[in-house]
Design a protein around this motif. Structure first.
Motif, PDB file in Angstrom:
ATOM      1  N   VAL A 165       0.863  -1.176   0.000  1.00 35.62           N
ATOM      2  CA  VAL A 165       0.000   0.000   0.000  1.00 35.62           C
ATOM      3  C   VAL A 165       0.901   1.228   0.000  1.00 35.62           C
ATOM      4  O   VAL A 165       1.854   1.298   0.782  1.00 35.62           O
ATOM      5  N   GLY A 166       0.605   2.186  -0.869  1.00 39.84           N
ATOM      6  CA  GLY A 166       1.387   3.407  -0.850  1.00 39.84           C
ATOM      7  C   GLY A 166       1.322   4.155  -2.147  1.00 39.84           C
ATOM      8  O   GLY A 166       0.622   3.772  -3.103  1.00 39.84           O
ATOM      9  N   GLU A 167       2.088   5.246  -2.206  1.00 39.91           N
ATOM     10  CA  GLU A 167       2.128   6.109  -3.388  1.00 39.91           C
ATOM     11  C   GLU A 167       3.489   6.782  -3.426  1.00 39.91           C
ATOM     12  O   GLU A 167       3.935   7.371  -2.440  1.00 39.91           O
ATOM     13  N   LEU A 168       4.166   6.682  -4.594  1.00 40.01           N
ATOM     14  CA  LEU A 168       5.482   7.274  -4.790  1.00 40.01           C
ATOM     15  C   LEU A 168       5.502   8.047  -6.090  1.00 40.01           C
ATOM     16  O   LEU A 168       4.817   7.681  -7.057  1.00 40.01           O
ATOM     17  N   SER A 169       6.295   9.110  -6.130  1.00 40.71           N
ATOM     18  CA  SER A 169       6.472   9.879  -7.357  1.00 40.71           C
ATOM     19  C   SER A 169       7.875  10.448  -7.361  1.00 40.71           C
ATOM     20  O   SER A 169       8.512  10.624  -6.316  1.00 40.71           O
TER      21      SER A 169
ATOM     22  N   ILE B 220       5.279   4.177   1.420  1.00 40.42           N
ATOM     23  CA  ILE B 220       4.929   2.835   0.975  1.00 40.42           C
ATOM     24  C   ILE B 220       5.040   1.896   2.165  1.00 40.42           C
ATOM     25  O   ILE B 220       5.909   2.052   3.035  1.00 40.42           O
ATOM     26  N   GLY B 221       4.120   0.930   2.220  1.00 34.17           N
ATOM     27  CA  GLY B 221       4.113  -0.035   3.314  1.00 34.17           C
ATOM     28  C   GLY B 221       4.003  -1.445   2.799  1.00 34.17           C
ATOM     29  O   GLY B 221       3.383  -1.699   1.761  1.00 34.17           O
ATOM     30  N   PHE B 222       4.611  -2.384   3.545  1.00 38.05           N
ATOM     31  CA  PHE B 222       4.583  -3.807   3.212  1.00 38.05           C
ATOM     32  C   PHE B 222       4.092  -4.570   4.427  1.00 38.05           C
ATOM     33  O   PHE B 222       4.484  -4.267   5.564  1.00 38.05           O
ATOM     34  N   SER B 223       3.249  -5.575   4.196  1.00 34.09           N
ATOM     35  CA  SER B 223       2.751  -6.380   5.309  1.00 34.09           C
ATOM     36  C   SER B 223       2.519  -7.803   4.855  1.00 34.09           C
ATOM     37  O   SER B 223       2.214  -8.058   3.683  1.00 34.09           O
ATOM     38  N   MET B 224       2.684  -8.771   5.804  1.00 36.60           N
ATOM     39  CA  MET B 224       2.453 -10.188   5.543  1.00 36.60           C
ATOM     40  C   MET B 224       1.815 -10.797   6.785  1.00 36.60           C
ATOM     41  O   MET B 224       2.129 -10.400   7.918  1.00 36.60           O
ATOM     42  N   VAL B 225       0.955 -11.794   6.584  1.00 35.57           N
ATOM     43  CA  VAL B 225       0.377 -12.556   7.693  1.00 35.57           C
ATOM     44  C   VAL B 225       0.381 -14.029   7.323  1.00 35.57           C
ATOM     45  O   VAL B 225       0.238 -14.394   6.147  1.00 35.57           O
TER      46      VAL B 225
END
Length: 864
Positions: A677-681, A698-703
């Motif tokens: 999830v996120g937004e970069l420019s 920006i974010g990263f996640s795992m379960v």
């Protein structure tokens, strides 16, 4: 009787005396000069003769040594060690110089054509005043009387000689040695030729008969008969001899009209021809042979190099038509494909052209057969450069259970990879200015260079226009692994730029199954931990910053991007490789998949619009669902002008961890779905400046994923390795969030929990300086107790140092105590930070342990 003997002796004395008188009375030097002047006036060639003599015994003849012929200003094209020409006495009485037997020994004949087409051996009479020469009779002066004499040649014999040729216009050169050349009956209706020679130690021969040679000077052959010929050639020694026979006739030899020709031959290997023509660069084609019948009128003007180039057709014989053809070859290698047992045949002009062959490619074997129109129609199609009438075609391709190498008798042969495919593929349609083909096929299984498909059915219609644009309509591919349908247009603009347009949809697509069949390195579900821990362990921060290192390399390796043309190198040599790649193609594709399985993750309703134009790539309208999470995202890279602009938006997107780790060159220590999830420019002239301007988060996640125990032990320290183990561990949750600006990324949240270990921390990554500083607190729970010690990862990306965090007094901060309350679950906060409060799957409930012995066994990896 005595009178007869006396008469014979007197005749012999008179003949010998006359012969001696001729050599005494005739000035040989003057005679040679006169002959040279006459030859120069008639042909424009210079003649030099070192020695000459006229003799009458045993018959009138001329003998000359060291004879040289040349055109003024050029190298000699004829040299002969000796020349002997017998004369006909009766012909002299009829004002004709007839050479009954012309013998040349030790000659060197050099035939040369200049770049402008000028032939140095062609004769032409120069214009100007005739040169005078003294009479060749010693002691006499007389007035020269002009007389016209005819010259004729009955036979020519050439021995121990060399023939060389050089064509600067066609860039051809070569030569061979003549052991013996006999040309007999040159004035008869059927002259005979017998040639034996060798080239570079390879013997060859040519023998046969021709029609009357004077037919080339008249409009038609005598009595209206055709000028016929029959020649037989051979190449190589008796134990390995190739042969070719040429038979035919020409009704008008002077204008080369009314040709009827049949060529037959057998070659043990077509490359044998290079023994005569070493620069022919012929392919290796064993057991090549057959026969071809031709007829028509030879277009001599169209045979010139300029005319053939100007015509731009595919037919090498202007004015000639193939009336029958039967060819065969043992095998025919073309690049990486081998065609074996090739046969091509048509009995007449109105018969269809049949082709049959075995095909071997990358360990798979097929048998192909087909027919195309008629022989006359195909000839017309080639003569009109594919712009004539449409030629109907029908072909069939079947997989083979027996390999081509096996059928050819190879001792190490084995069944082909596709022995069990049972493939049947048919192609039917027409060829012309526009080719229209229909493809239908099925197979129990299908081996491709990329993967293995099962229960395959394929169909579609292919159209190829004059600009070589490909249109694929009604594409349908069904298999256990994938079902694909759609329409695609592939075209090239300005000669090299590829444009791809259309739509593709899939009912089901199992990428995992496809990648397993292709031998992909991505471990399948349930793989052992060795598949994950095989690479050197690295920390999470190291893997995160490698994304910048990968981008620094240009994104795409040089092997994946075709090098620019010579003209483009001057203007684009400073551009990053990924900018060059984006500018090489255009496209507008809509893709969708009803069911998609990748990396152990199931997706539904995936669709996106992909467009690329002059370096501007857009992936828009991305949507779908995975793990009950609605997916959405957008990618915009505008490299049409510099600086290039980048905008990435992921409202929520799920990818296999293996893919993410591959992109950022991280060891495969994680396995399972990653939510992004996120937004970069950003914007920049190249990768470095683009990285320096990246802004956003920006974010990263795992379960409920899997993680390498070796990698966890590397984070916790060598003392903890015995309690963590080196196998694959369950990863309950992982979450991290980064904020990018001013050339750096702030890691404001980082945490993971795997069994009895968890890691939390924060820090900063220098995207421009290529360094990082991370403050981590790993903690390990064992038998109701918990140990934790803060550590710091610091230094450049390629040489990180790990050291304990120390207090003000310089002491390491080791904390020991009871395990934290499991009701206080840290995964919620870490996942919320990684997802930026977007919805996502929840981890399994944290297990409560009441038995310290079981805790110890689980910590040691005995229980799970």
């Amino acid at each position: 009787m005595k009178k007869l003997v006396v008469a014979v002796i007197m005749f012999f004395v008179l003949v010998v005396g006359a012969s001696v008188a001729v050599n005494v009375l005739v000035d040989q030097d003057a005679l040679r000069a006169r002959v040279a002047i006459a030859l120069k006036q008639e042909t424009g060639l210079d003649l030099k003769v070192e020695q000459s003599a006229i003799q009458f015994l045993p018959w009138p003849s001329i003998v000359a040594r060291n004879v040289v012929l040349s055109r003024p200003g050029d190298e000699p094209f004829f040299k002969a060690g000796s020349l002997h020409a017998g004369l006909s006495v009766l012909a002299l009485l009829q004002r004709e110089v007839r050479f009954q037997d012309f013998v040349v020994d030790g000659a060197q004949i050099s035939l040369h054509r200049a770049a402008d087409g000028q032939l140095d051996w062609m004769v032409h009479a120069p214009r100007g005043q005739e040169e005078e020469a003294p009479l060749p009779v010693n002691g006499f002066e007389a007035k020269r009387i002009e007389a016209h004499w005819a010259v004729a040649l009955d036979a020519l014999h050439l021995t121990n000689s060399t023939i060389l040729w050089s064509d600067q216009r066609l860039h051809w050169r070569g030569g061979f040695t003549v052991r013996a050349l006999d040309l007999a009956g040159l004035r008869t209706p059927s002259p005979w030729i017998n040639l034996s020679g060798d080239h570079a130690g390879t013997p060859f021969s040519l023998k046969g008969h021709l029609g009357a040679l004077n037919a080339f000077g008249s409009a038609a052959t005598p009595n209206g008969q055709a000028w016929s010929f029959s020649l037989a050639t051979s190449l190589g020694p008796d134990t390995r001899r190739d042969w070719m026979n040429v038979d035919g006739s020409i009704s008008d030899p002077r204008l080369m009209r009314g040709l009827i020709l049949r060529v037959r031959g057998e070659w043990l290997d077509l490359q044998d021809m290079q023994k005569l023509f070493p620069h022919a660069d012929l392919p290796h084609i064993p057991s090549f042979g057959g026969d071809i019948s031709l007829s028509g009128d030879i277009d001599k003007q169209a045979l010139s190099v300029k005319s053939v180039a100007a015509q731009g057709n595919y037919w090498p014989m202007p004015g000639i038509t193939v009336t029958a053809i039967h060819l065969h070859a043992g095998n025919l290698p073309i690049k990486h494909v081998t065609f074996g047992h090739v046969t091509i045949g048509a009995d007449s002009e109105q018969a269809p052209l049949s082709v049959e062959t075995d095909i071997e490619w990358q360990g798979s074997d097929w048998h192909a057969s087909g027919q195309a129109g008629t022989l006359a129609g195909i000839t017309d199609f080639l003569r009109r450069a594919g712009k004539g009438n449409f030629v109907p075609v029908h072909a069939e391709l079947r997989s083979e259970a027996l390999s081509l190498s096996n059928t050819l008798g190879a001792s190490s042969s084995s069944p082909p990879l596709n022995a069990q495919d049972n493939l049947v593929l048919t192609v039917s349609g027409s060829l012309g200015a526009t080719a229209k083909l229909t493809v239908q096929g099925k197979a129990d299984q299908l081996h491709t260079p990329f993967n293995l498909l099962h229960d395959v059915a394929v169909g579609g219609a292919v159209t190829i226009n004059a600009q070589h644009d490909y249109t694929i309509d009604d594409l349908a591919l069904e298999s256990q692994e994938a079902a694909l349908a759609g329409n695609v247009l592939i075209k090239r603009s300005d000669g090299s730029r590829v444009h791809l347009a259309g739509s593709l949809t899939s009912k089901h697509l199992d990428i995992d199954a496809l990648m397993q069949a292709s031998g992909s390195s991505i471990p399948p579900k349930g793989a052992t931990s060795a598949a994950i821990t095989a690479k050197a362990p690295a920390s999470v921060p190291q893997a995160l910053v490698k994304m910048g290192a990968a981008a620094d390399k240009g994104g795409t390796s040089a092997s994946e991007v075709a090098p620019p043309s010579a003209d483009a190198q001057n203007t684009e040599k400073a551009l990053p490789s990924w900018v060059q790649w984006l500018r090489k193609a255009d496209g507008d594709m809509h893709i969708s998949a009803e069911q998609l399985h990748a990396g152990g993750v199931d997706y539904a309703g995936i669709s996106a619009q992909i467009s690329l134009s002059a370096g501007h790539l857009m992936v828009d309208g991305l949507k779908g669902q995975s793990l009950t999470v609605p997916l959405g995202g957008k990618l915009d890279i505008d490299a049409s002008t510099l600086p290039a602009h980048l905008h990435v938006q992921a409202s929520s997107f799920i990818m296999p961890a293996e893919w993410v780790q591959g992109v950022i060159e991280m060891p495969e220590v994680l396995r399972g779905p990653v939510q992004i999830v996120g937004e970069l420019s950003g914007a920049g002239q190249d990768t470095e400046s683009l990285r320096a301007t990246l802004a956003g988060s920006i974010g990263f996640s795992m379960v409920d994923a899997r993680v390498s125990g070796t990698w966890l032990a590397h984070l916790a320290g060598p003392q903890a390795a015995a309690f963590i183990g080196n196998g694959e561990r369950s990863l309950r949750c992982l979450g991290t969030h980064l904020t990018l600006s001013d050339g750096s990324a702030i890691v404001d949240a980082l945490g993971l929990q795997a069994g009895n270990m968890q890691v939390s921390g924060h820090g900063q990554i220098g995207l421009v300086a290529e360094n990082l500083t991370l403050h981590l607190r790993p903690s390990l729970q064992l038998a109701g107790a918990e140990a934790s010690a803060p550590i710091m990862l610091d230094g450049p990306w390629h040489n990180l140092s790990v050291q304990p965090e120390r207090d003000a007094n310089g002491n390491a901060q080791l904390t020991l105590g009871g395990a934290s309350d499991t009701s206080d679950d840290p995964c919620g906060a870490w996942l919320a930070a990684g997802r930026q409060n977007q919805p996502g799957p929840e981890p399994k409930a944290n297990e409560r342990h009441h038995n310290r012995a079981s805790d110890l066994l689980k910590a040691l990896g005995v229980l799970h």
